[in-house]
Motif scaffolding. Sequence first.
Motif: not given
Length: 395
Positions: A272-297
Motif C-alpha cells: 500500500a501507499g507510494d510503493v504499491a503499483r496495483w491494478f486500478h479497476p476503473s482505469s484498467g491499468r496498473h498505477l502507482r500513486v504518490e498521494h497522501f489520501d491514497n496512502a491512507g485509504a
Amino acid sequence: MAVVGASLAGTRAAEALRREGFDGRLTAIGEEVHRPYQRPPLSKQFLAGDWDRSRVDLRVRDLDADVRLGTVAEQLDLQAREVAVRGPDGHERIGFDGLIIATGCQPRSLRGEPDRGGMVGVHTLRTVDDSLALRVALDANPTVGVVGAGFIGSEVASTCRRRGLEVTLIDPLSAPLERALGRRMGDVVGKLHIDHGVRLRTGVSVRGLVGNGHVEGIRLDDGSLVPADLVVLGLGVTPAVKWLEGSAVHLDDGVVCDARCFVEGATNVVAAGDVARWFHPSSGRHLRVEHFDNAGAQAAAAARALLAGKDAQPYDPVLSFWSDQYEVKLQLLGMPELGDSVEVVEGDVSQLRFIAAYGREGRTVAILASNQMSRLHSYRTVVEKRLAFPPKAPA
Ligand SMILES: Cc1cc2nc3c(=O)[nH]c(=O)nc-3n(C[C@H](O)[C@H](O)[C@H](O)COP(=O)(O)OP(=O)(O)OC[C@H]3O[C@@H](n4cnc5c(N)ncnc54)[C@H](O)[C@@H]3O)c2cc1C
C-alpha cells in the motif's frame, strides 16, 4: 502480522487491522527514528517556519503493536516467512503469517551524481530531517535553484519566495506540473510563479552542478549558468524496494499488486501507499500513486484484504490530491493524464478561482479546482461516474 514501513501507509494499515478485529501479534518496522509524521507540511507550513515540529506528527490510535523504529528491513524470505531486519540491537529475523509492505519512496538524485551531487548546499526533500536541514539553510538567505517543477519543486519555490528569497525554478518540460496537469493548466501555474517573482526556466535540462565543495550554480543544457548557493532537487522519487530484491515479489516500478492489493509472487502479502503499483479497476491499468489520501485509504483496503483473503474486495478509489502554492490551493479529483482536452467549467482563471474539467471521448476523467474548496465535492459524482464532458456545474 508484520508491517514494513512505519509511516503513513504502514500506520493506517496497522490501525485498520486492529479496527477490523485482528487481535494477534502485530509488529511494525520503520527505518526512521521518528514516530509517524505527515510529509505534506514539509514543503509548506513546516518549511516556511509557520508550524513547529509537534504539529507535523500523525495522529495515531493505540495500536497495541511492537513498534520497531530505527529498524531497517534488509531482506524478505518468503519461504521461511521472515523479514531480516537491522535495528539498534543488531540483526534479527521477524516471522509473519501476513505481511504489509509500505516502504514508500526515496528521492532521485541527478543522473550520475549520487549523494546529492556530492556538494554542500544540495538538498532533497522527503523526511522531516531533510525539511529541517533545508529550513535552517534557508535562514542564511541563499539564492535558491530548484531543479524540477513537479509538485514538490513548485511548493518549495513558493515557500522560498514567501521567505523573500531569490528563486530560479528549472524544468525540462514546457510548464510546471505539465506531467500531472497538462500544458494548459501547467501554464497557469507557471504564470503564478512568475507573478510571484520566480525566475522560471522551462524547456531546458540540467547538465550538472557547478561548485567547488559548495554548490555555486546549475549548468543548463543550453550552456547558461543559473547562480545558486542552495539547490533543491525535486526530481521525483523511486520506490524503496531494495530489501525485496532477490525475493519472488514482482517488482516493476514498485511492488506489483492485483486489484485487491495482494502482491504478485507472494502469498498473504499486500502492499500500500507510494510503493504499491496495483491494478486500478476503473482505469484498467496498473498505477502507482504518490498521494497522501491514497496512502491512507489503500493501506486500510490492503489490511482488510489481508484479513478477508479470497473474499477481499478490489480497491478502486477516485484519486484525489492537493497542493498549496502561494495563496492558491489546487485540488485534483481523478486522473488528468487520461484526458485529451481540458475546459474551464466554472470561475475565472485570471482570478485563480476556477474549476477545470479534463475529458476523453466525451467523458469527464478529472477535475482540477483552484481555490474552490467548497465546490470540489459537488463534482465527485461527475468523476466517479465519468459523466458527460464538459460537465454542467452541479448544484
Ligand atoms: C515534501 C512532501 C510534500 C508532499 N505534499 C503532498 C501534498 O500536498 N498532497 C498529497 O496528496 N501528497 C503529498 N505528498 C505525498 C505523501 O506525503 C505521500 O504520498 C505519503 O507520504 C506516502 O506514504 P507512504 O507511507 O506510502 O510512504 P512514506 O511516507 O514514504 O513512508 C515510507 C516509510 O517506510 C520507511 N522505509 C523505507 N524502506 C524501509 C525499509 N527497508 N525498512 C524499514 N522502513 C523502511 C521509510 O523510512 C518511511 O518512513 C508529499 C510528500 C512529500 C515528501
